[in-house]
Design a protein around this motif. Sequence first.
Motif, PDB file in Angstrom:
ATOM      1  N   UNK A 174       0.822  -1.219   0.000  1.00 39.95           N
ATOM      2  CA  UNK A 174       0.000   0.000   0.000  1.00 39.95           C
ATOM      3  C   UNK A 174       0.856   1.268   0.000  1.00 39.95           C
ATOM      4  N   UNK A 175       0.329   2.361  -0.549  1.00 44.17           N
ATOM      5  CA  UNK A 175       1.043   3.633  -0.586  1.00 44.17           C
ATOM      6  C   UNK A 175       0.696   4.407   0.692  1.00 44.17           C
ATOM      7  N   UNK A 176       1.500   4.183   1.711  1.00 37.10           N
ATOM      8  CA  UNK A 176       1.185   4.700   3.043  1.00 37.10           C
ATOM      9  C   UNK A 176       1.118   6.222   3.053  1.00 37.10           C
ATOM     10  N   UNK A 177       2.125   6.871   2.462  1.00 39.93           N
ATOM     11  CA  UNK A 177       2.157   8.336   2.489  1.00 39.93           C
ATOM     12  C   UNK A 177       0.932   8.929   1.799  1.00 39.93           C
ATOM     13  N   UNK A 178       0.598   8.378   0.628  1.00 42.53           N
ATOM     14  CA  UNK A 178      -0.571   8.886  -0.091  1.00 42.53           C
ATOM     15  C   UNK A 178      -1.845   8.648   0.706  1.00 42.53           C
ATOM     16  N   UNK A 179      -1.983   7.458   1.293  1.00 40.46           N
ATOM     17  CA  UNK A 179      -3.200   7.150   2.046  1.00 40.46           C
ATOM     18  C   UNK A 179      -3.341   8.027   3.277  1.00 40.46           C
ATOM     19  N   UNK A 180      -2.212   8.284   3.958  1.00 39.95           N
ATOM     20  CA  UNK A 180      -2.262   9.166   5.127  1.00 39.95           C
ATOM     21  C   UNK A 180      -2.656  10.574   4.712  1.00 39.95           C
ATOM     22  N   UNK A 181      -2.106  11.057   3.594  1.00 36.57           N
ATOM     23  CA  UNK A 181      -2.460  12.393   3.109  1.00 36.57           C
ATOM     24  C   UNK A 181      -3.934  12.456   2.742  1.00 36.57           C
ATOM     25  N   UNK A 182      -4.423  11.439   2.038  1.00 33.72           N
ATOM     26  CA  UNK A 182      -5.846  11.418   1.683  1.00 33.72           C
ATOM     27  C   UNK A 182      -6.722  11.345   2.940  1.00 33.72           C
ATOM     28  N   UNK A 183      -6.264  10.560   3.922  1.00 29.28           N
ATOM     29  CA  UNK A 183      -7.013  10.490   5.172  1.00 29.28           C
ATOM     30  C   UNK A 183      -7.068  11.835   5.877  1.00 29.28           C
ATOM     31  N   UNK A 184      -5.941  12.550   5.877  1.00 29.40           N
ATOM     32  CA  UNK A 184      -5.920  13.877   6.512  1.00 29.40           C
ATOM     33  C   UNK A 184      -6.841  14.848   5.781  1.00 29.40           C
ATOM     34  N   UNK A 185      -6.826  14.795   4.455  1.00 32.07           N
ATOM     35  CA  UNK A 185      -7.713  15.679   3.680  1.00 32.07           C
ATOM     36  C   UNK A 185      -9.172  15.343   3.968  1.00 32.07           C
ATOM     37  N   UNK A 186      -9.484  14.044   3.996  1.00 29.27           N
ATOM     38  CA  UNK A 186     -10.853  13.634   4.306  1.00 29.27           C
ATOM     39  C   UNK A 186     -11.238  14.080   5.717  1.00 29.27           C
ATOM     40  N   UNK A 187     -10.316  13.923   6.670  1.00 23.83           N
ATOM     41  CA  UNK A 187     -10.591  14.374   8.032  1.00 23.83           C
ATOM     42  C   UNK A 187     -10.826  15.870   8.102  1.00 23.83           C
ATOM     43  N   UNK A 188     -10.045  16.644   7.317  1.00 27.49           N
ATOM     44  CA  UNK A 188     -10.227  18.093   7.307  1.00 27.49           C
ATOM     45  C   UNK A 188     -11.598  18.465   6.743  1.00 27.49           C
ATOM     46  N   UNK A 189     -12.008  17.777   5.677  1.00 24.36           N
ATOM     47  CA  UNK A 189     -13.330  18.044   5.097  1.00 24.36           C
ATOM     48  C   UNK A 189     -14.446  17.686   6.080  1.00 24.36           C
ATOM     49  N   UNK A 190     -14.305  16.522   6.728  1.00 25.31           N
ATOM     50  CA  UNK A 190     -15.312  16.129   7.712  1.00 25.31           C
ATOM     51  C   UNK A 190     -15.334  17.101   8.892  1.00 25.31           C
ATOM     52  N   UNK A 191     -14.136  17.502   9.340  1.00 25.44           N
ATOM     53  CA  UNK A 191     -14.060  18.438  10.453  1.00 25.44           C
ATOM     54  C   UNK A 191     -14.670  19.786  10.114  1.00 25.44           C
ATOM     55  N   UNK A 192     -14.390  20.272   8.899  1.00 25.09           N
ATOM     56  CA  UNK A 192     -14.958  21.554   8.500  1.00 25.09           C
ATOM     57  C   UNK A 192     -16.473  21.449   8.352  1.00 25.09           C
ATOM     58  N   UNK A 193     -16.931  20.322   7.794  1.00 27.04           N
ATOM     59  CA  UNK A 193     -18.373  20.133   7.691  1.00 27.04           C
ATOM     60  C   UNK A 193     -19.040  20.103   9.051  1.00 27.04           C
ATOM     61  N   UNK A 194     -18.398  19.401   9.995  1.00 29.18           N
ATOM     62  CA  UNK A 194     -18.927  19.367  11.358  1.00 29.18           C
ATOM     63  C   UNK A 194     -18.949  20.765  11.970  1.00 29.18           C
ATOM     64  N   UNK A 195     -17.858  21.518  11.772  1.00 29.93           N
ATOM     65  CA  UNK A 195     -17.768  22.859  12.370  1.00 29.93           C
ATOM     66  C   UNK A 195     -18.821  23.793  11.793  1.00 29.93           C
ATOM     67  N   UNK A 196     -19.019  23.731  10.471  1.00 36.63           N
ATOM     68  CA  UNK A 196     -20.022  24.597   9.843  1.00 36.63           C
ATOM     69  C   UNK A 196     -21.415  24.224  10.330  1.00 36.63           C
ATOM     70  N   UNK A 197     -21.698  22.917  10.363  1.00 34.43           N
ATOM     71  CA  UNK A 197     -23.012  22.480  10.843  1.00 34.43           C
ATOM     72  C   UNK A 197     -23.221  22.880  12.302  1.00 34.43           C
TER      73      UNK A 197
END
Length: 475
Positions: A174-197
């Motif tokens: 698996x591409x660990x660095x890419x997956x971690x980066x994608x996970x962080x981006x997804x977490x940021x989107x989820x976090x921002x969505x939670x914060x806005x809501x």
Amino acid sequence: MELTFYTRVLRNHWIAITAMVLVAAAAAFGWSSAQPKVYAANASGFVTSGGGGDVGLENLDDMLSKSRAASYVELAKDRATASLVIDELGLDTTASTLVGNIEVAQKPETVIIAITARAGTPQAAQDLADAWIAALATRVSSVEAEGSGKSAQRGGMRIEVSEAAELPTSPVAPQVERNVLLGAVLGALLGMGYAVARSLLDRRIRSVEDVERHKRAPVAGTVLDVGSHTGLFVTTPNGAGQASLAAEGMRRLRTNLSYMDVDNPPRALVITSPKQGDGKSTIAANLAATIAQSGQPVTLVDADLRRPRVAGLLGLDDAVGLTDVLTGRLDLADALQPHPDLPGFRILTSGPRPPNPTEILDSNAMRRVIEELRSEGMVIIDAPPLLPVTDAAVLALETDGALVTVSAGRTLDTDLTGALGHLDAVHARALGVVLNKVSKRTVGAGNYAYYGYDAYRETRKPKSERVKTVQSADL
């Protein structure tokens, strides 16, 4: 939504957003680490007819080789080729499964066929790639021989190995660095969505902007949270502490009061709040002390006859006070207590608690006390909360207006609306809102400027025009 909204959301909920980013990145890292490693090896071969000597025939053979190479790509991906590889390497798998581990492609405008083999170990990937290109060469020789009716050695197309597979040194999955980066981006989107809501659904008042959206009273000032500090924080030495910063907010509030109406600034005002616990008594005591520090005489009156707090905040005796004056048991001059450290600062504590606070405050005696104190300096009246009882509305009608204290992050916008509505019901003025207990990280916490004090001039009316319509049932 404006950029300032998202900026405020980020500042108010950055902890939750950061936590979601870290959790998502950690989850991606854990998932990636649990996946089996996959290695890839590349081998290639080229299509040739084996002819030579004639330039024209060589050009024709090249064109034919390119056209045949496309067919050989499909031949390399069939189960028959996979079966040859299984027999060669002695693998315990099926042809269909093994084909899924192979990628075959013709390099554009060439006769080169590239094989990419994937396996769980570097050696297995290398062996698989080499075996596959060899099996493809065997398959092509067999097919061409059957099609021409003669052996491959006497002519026809064939595949020769042009590059053997090298042993891979690192996994491709698996591409660990890419997956971690994608996970962080997804977490940021989820976090921002939670914060806005959360911000859209959160009814608590957190900033100056939240108060201004009501458009019913200006923001008179903001005061930082002083934590466990009690009493007069405006007398603390200047510095960078919370109490010192809160004291600066009180001084700005004092200045804003003087600019509300330059020709006729308020001299008697009520400090109240929507509910208990918003810090109205602390604001009243410190505002009075700040006014005294400017050299102007001021009297602080504890008119919260239900839960008096002024005497406790200032360390004074509450044996006698306002109720004794209103009932005629004591003269006003005898009930006033000077502050030991601030000249010109007098305090009228509440005195004994009466059984009928609203009736006592809504009396001619109370009006006479206010007028007498007003003639000698500014009057700051600490009154009960607006929502539970009518006392503050009664007093606000007899003064120049009321400052409504709200707690940042605690007071609901509906509470503020209800409190201002109670003042409107008796035609009393809301001089402004004091945003108390503001966190330093909250947007607008350092902005103590006043806003829209033309509203004060527009709502200012002579007392004769204000109709007294206080009814407990309506409130």
